[in-house]
Motif scaffolding. Structure first.
Motif, short mmCIF file in Angstrom:
data_model
loop_
_atom_site.label_atom_id
_atom_site.label_comp_id
_atom_site.label_asym_id
_atom_site.label_seq_id
_atom_site.Cartn_x
_atom_site.Cartn_y
_atom_site.Cartn_z
N ALA A 1 16.26 -24.27 -35.64
CA ALA A 1 15.30 -23.63 -34.76
C ALA A 1 14.77 -22.36 -35.42
O ALA A 1 15.11 -21.25 -35.01
CB ALA A 1 15.94 -23.31 -33.42
N PRO A 2 13.95 -22.49 -36.48
CA PRO A 2 13.41 -21.29 -37.13
C PRO A 2 12.54 -20.53 -36.14
O PRO A 2 11.78 -21.12 -35.38
CB PRO A 2 12.58 -21.85 -38.29
N ALA A 3 12.67 -19.23 -36.14
CA ALA A 3 11.94 -18.43 -35.17
C ALA A 3 11.31 -17.21 -35.84
O ALA A 3 11.65 -16.08 -35.51
CB ALA A 3 12.88 -18.01 -34.04
N PRO A 4 10.38 -17.42 -36.78
CA PRO A 4 9.73 -16.26 -37.41
C PRO A 4 8.96 -15.41 -36.41
O PRO A 4 8.85 -14.19 -36.58
CB PRO A 4 8.80 -16.90 -38.44
N LEU A 5 8.43 -16.05 -35.36
CA LEU A 5 7.70 -15.30 -34.34
C LEU A 5 8.63 -14.33 -33.62
O LEU A 5 8.30 -13.15 -33.43
CB LEU A 5 7.08 -16.28 -33.33
N LEU A 6 9.82 -14.83 -33.25
CA LEU A 6 10.81 -13.98 -32.59
C LEU A 6 11.24 -12.83 -33.50
O LEU A 6 11.29 -11.67 -33.08
CB LEU A 6 12.03 -14.84 -32.20
N THR A 7 11.54 -13.15 -34.75
CA THR A 7 11.99 -12.12 -35.69
C THR A 7 10.91 -11.07 -35.94
O THR A 7 11.19 -9.87 -35.95
CB THR A 7 12.41 -12.77 -37.02
N SER A 8 9.67 -11.53 -36.10
CA SER A 8 8.57 -10.59 -36.35
C SER A 8 8.39 -9.65 -35.17
O SER A 8 8.22 -8.44 -35.35
CB SER A 8 7.27 -11.37 -36.61
#
Length: 264
Positions: free
Chosen positions: A185-192
């Motif tokens: 579940a990659p979450a670049p949006l959450l991390t950004s």
């Protein structure tokens, strides 16, 4: 959409019927009364509740907060231009009143008006999606659902714990593969969103300290640049938060209506 009948994994298979009786014991003596016993469905761990309404309200509130911080950044830029007309060692109390201070105070008032309702609705939504995630996949979490509220109020830890809960909720709201395999579940949006928000909050605190201690125009100009940076960062974090809220809400709607397993 309704969360009243969410998809769920298949129920456990019934327990096998009793096997042959030991020698000398009639079969009916060891069988369950009333016929073979079948396992009951697992006890419910809670009730799914749709986060859609909260997400819609939160989108509007975050949008208003973004607009307010954009206005605040503009007021700060205008204030920078206005203050450059004074000598660098001019004392703060000697500055002439004008449009710039009025705009700055108005921006601050707007920020206070949007802050409280946005925070309240966000935490309610955050607890809602965490609770739903705990029903989808209880094994995905290391902290109880009460921490979806409490984590925001723990000094220092509130820079880490809410992100941990959000990441685990994101994973719990991701459909498994058609064969039941766990999906990344990659979450670049959450991390950004989280990185920008934390950095903006830090810059905002530094700005507040410098601004409160400033006495000359030069000190106010330095503080003002930090204030503009904090406003632009918070504005960016607000946009990312809107995208995060809408995406995670859509993921939970998918799991609730289509089930925990993705179609082939």
């Amino acid at each position: 959409m309704s969360f009243s009948a969410p998809g769920s994994p298949p129920h456990p298979q019934p327990y096998p019927e009793p096997g042959p009786a030991p020698d000398g014991i009639p079969p009916q003596d060891h069988a369950y009364p009333g016929g073979p016993f079948h396992a009951a469905p697992p006890a419910p761990q809670g009730v799914l509740r749709s986060p859609t309404g909260l997400a819609t309200a939160l989108t509007w509130l975050l949008g208003a907060a973004v607009a307010v911080h954009l206005f605040s950044a503009g007021a700060g830029a205008y204030e920078q231009s206005w203050m450059r007309g004074f000598a660098g060692d001019t004392h703060f109390d000697d500055l002439e009143l004008g449009l710039s201070p009025a705009l700055t105070m108005l921006a601050g008032a707007f920020q206070l008006l949007t802050l409280l309702p946005t925070v309240v609705v966000f935490i309610i939504w955050f607890h809602r999606v965490r609770s739903n995630g705990g029903i989808f996949r209880p094994d995905a979490f290391t902290l109880g659902r009460g921490w979806a509220i409490g984590a925001w109020f723990v000094p220092a830890a509130n820079c880490v714990l809410p992100f941990l809960i959000a990441r685990q909720t994101w994973r719990a709201s991701t459909q498994r593969g058609p064969d039941g395999s766990d999906r990344t579940a990659p979450a670049p949006l959450l991390t950004s969103w989280w990185v920008v928000w934390v950095l903006s909050a830090i810059v905002g605190r530094v700005f507040s300290r410098i601004f409160m201690a400033a006495e000359t125009v030069d000190e106010l100009l330095a503080a003002g640049l930090l204030g503009i940076t904090a406003d632009l960062g918070t504005m960016t974090a607000g946009v990312l938060a809107i995208l995060f809220v809408r995406r995670l809400t859509a993921m939970q709607n998918t799991v609730a209506t289509q089930g925990p397993y993705a179609s082939a």
